[in-house]
Motif scaffolding. Structure first.
Motif, mmCIF file in Angstrom:
data_model
loop_
_atom_site.group_PDB
_atom_site.id
_atom_site.type_symbol
_atom_site.label_atom_id
_atom_site.label_comp_id
_atom_site.label_asym_id
_atom_site.label_seq_id
_atom_site.Cartn_x
_atom_site.Cartn_y
_atom_site.Cartn_z
ATOM 1 N N VAL A 1 3.313 31.364 -21.048
ATOM 2 C CA VAL A 1 4.469 31.116 -21.901
ATOM 3 C C VAL A 1 4.571 29.617 -22.109
ATOM 4 O O VAL A 1 4.446 28.829 -21.182
ATOM 5 N N ARG A 2 4.775 29.228 -23.334
ATOM 6 C CA ARG A 2 4.931 27.797 -23.581
ATOM 7 C C ARG A 2 5.755 27.570 -24.842
ATOM 8 O O ARG A 2 5.516 28.178 -25.871
ATOM 9 N N THR A 3 6.761 26.711 -24.731
ATOM 10 C CA THR A 3 7.409 26.137 -25.910
ATOM 11 C C THR A 3 7.331 24.645 -25.700
ATOM 12 O O THR A 3 7.907 24.127 -24.748
ATOM 13 N N ALA A 4 6.595 23.956 -26.517
ATOM 14 C CA ALA A 4 6.323 22.554 -26.245
ATOM 15 C C ALA A 4 6.401 21.722 -27.504
ATOM 16 O O ALA A 4 6.164 22.209 -28.604
ATOM 17 N N GLN A 5 6.732 20.446 -27.325
ATOM 18 C CA GLN A 5 6.539 19.458 -28.362
ATOM 19 C C GLN A 5 5.665 18.363 -27.773
ATOM 20 O O GLN A 5 5.982 17.789 -26.734
ATOM 21 N N VAL B 1 2.866 27.371 -29.025
ATOM 22 C CA VAL B 1 3.455 28.589 -28.473
ATOM 23 C C VAL B 1 2.341 29.508 -27.970
ATOM 24 O O VAL B 1 1.203 29.428 -28.422
ATOM 25 N N PHE B 2 2.685 30.375 -27.022
ATOM 26 C CA PHE B 2 1.789 31.420 -26.542
ATOM 27 C C PHE B 2 2.400 32.778 -26.855
ATOM 28 O O PHE B 2 3.613 32.956 -26.764
ATOM 29 N N PHE C 1 -1.067 29.131 -30.110
ATOM 30 C CA PHE C 1 -1.023 28.754 -31.518
ATOM 31 C C PHE C 1 -0.272 27.433 -31.629
ATOM 32 O O PHE C 1 0.655 27.164 -30.863
ATOM 33 N N ALA C 2 -0.670 26.597 -32.576
ATOM 34 C CA ALA C 2 -0.058 25.277 -32.715
ATOM 35 C C ALA C 2 0.141 24.942 -34.180
ATOM 36 O O ALA C 2 -0.582 25.430 -35.053
ATOM 37 N N SER D 1 2.462 27.168 -39.988
ATOM 38 C CA SER D 1 1.319 27.880 -39.430
ATOM 39 C C SER D 1 1.807 29.254 -38.990
ATOM 40 O O SER D 1 3.000 29.526 -38.986
ATOM 41 N N SER D 2 0.886 30.092 -38.580
ATOM 42 C CA SER D 2 1.276 31.429 -38.174
ATOM 43 C C SER D 2 0.751 31.746 -36.785
ATOM 44 O O SER D 2 -0.215 31.142 -36.306
ATOM 45 N N TYR D 3 1.422 32.682 -36.143
ATOM 46 C CA TYR D 3 0.920 33.235 -34.893
ATOM 47 C C TYR D 3 0.963 34.754 -34.999
ATOM 48 O O TYR D 3 1.688 35.309 -35.826
#
Length: 260
Positions: A135-139, A154-155, A162-163, A199-201
């Motif tokens: 799990v990731r929410t990052a900047q 994000v994961f 995905f970025a 972008s898309s995930y």
């Protein structure tokens, strides 16, 4: 203050005598810099806690004194563009207890001054210990193949990442970085409200309970990707907020910091 109803403090500052003091807000709802100056005198002050204003007590704490970012230096506030700033020196980090940052979509925003050399550096990250599912929410501030940019990562629950990069950012520059992820597979990041496109995930975003970090990643026993630069504001919402609300938030923040 992010909410007029919030009645807690903003940060905790430790002076050169190792005395810690909670610092609140002045009559205008801004950080009480006069209280910091009185507390620190002609010396230095470091930030040991950055308080969560959501009411959920998800405060970000330094786990040891060597990780505390500088907020007051040699008798003066650390500032960027005449506004208070926390200086992260490439080894500083503040971390929360584990929590669920969002329920499947989110909006995040930060105000920073970029370092003199931009590399793969984390401003805000919620990242597990590289287990499954991730799990990731990052900047990030990181150097892409041909330019430097802000980036949201994000994961999904299948551990695919995905970025989306923002437009390019300059070194040693004050900038607002923001991003969102919808529940429908769209992610987008911005520099000063300017987008580089979406972008898309695929799949569903992971929403595990994990530690979040300001100024580094949290994805290993020895954290890395430390931020070198100033951080002034970090805001995270559950839900992507929609384009009108996002624009209003960023206009409001820019009205205080006067970035663009």
């Amino acid at each position: 203050k992010l909410d007029n109803s919030y009645s807690g403090n903003c940060i905790r500052v430790v002076n050169d005598s190792s005395v810690a003091l909670d610092i609140g807000f002045d009559g205008s709802g801004y950080l009480d810099t006069s209280a910091i100056a009185t507390h620190c005198g002609s010396g230095n002050g470091k930030m040991s806690i950055w308080y969560d204003q959501s009411g959920n007590s998800r405060n970000a704490l330094a786990d040891k004194s060597g990780n505390q970012p500088l907020i007051f230096s040699s008798g003066s506030m650390v500032e960027v563009n005449s506004k208070a700033a926390a200086l992260f020196d490439g080894g500083d980090r503040l971390t929360t207890m584990a929590f669920q940052a969002h329920t499947g979509s989110f909006y995040a925003m930060c105000v920073v001054q970029t370092p003199s050399s931009i590399g793969n550096e984390n401003i805000f990250s919620q990242d597990d210990a590289q287990g499954t599912p991730q799990v990731r929410t990052a900047q990030y501030l990181r150097t892409a193949s041909s330019t430097s940019s802000g980036r949201v990562v994000v994961f999904n629950t299948s551990v695919s990442n995905f970025a989306d990069p923002s437009t390019s950012v300059s070194t040693s520059d004050q900038v607002m970085l923001s991003s969102y992820a919808t529940s429908g597979g769209v992610i987008e990041s911005f520099d000063n409200s300017a987008t580089n496109g979406t972008s898309s995930y695929t799949g569903t975003l992971a929403t595990n309970n994990q530690v979040a970090a300001i100024g580094s990643n949290t994805g290993s026993v020895s954290p890395g990707a430390f931020f070198n630069g100033h951080i002034q504001e970090i805001v995270l919402w559950d839900g992507d907020q929609g384009s009108t609300t996002r624009s209003n938030i960023e206009r409001d923040v820019n009205g205080y910091y006067i970035i663009f």
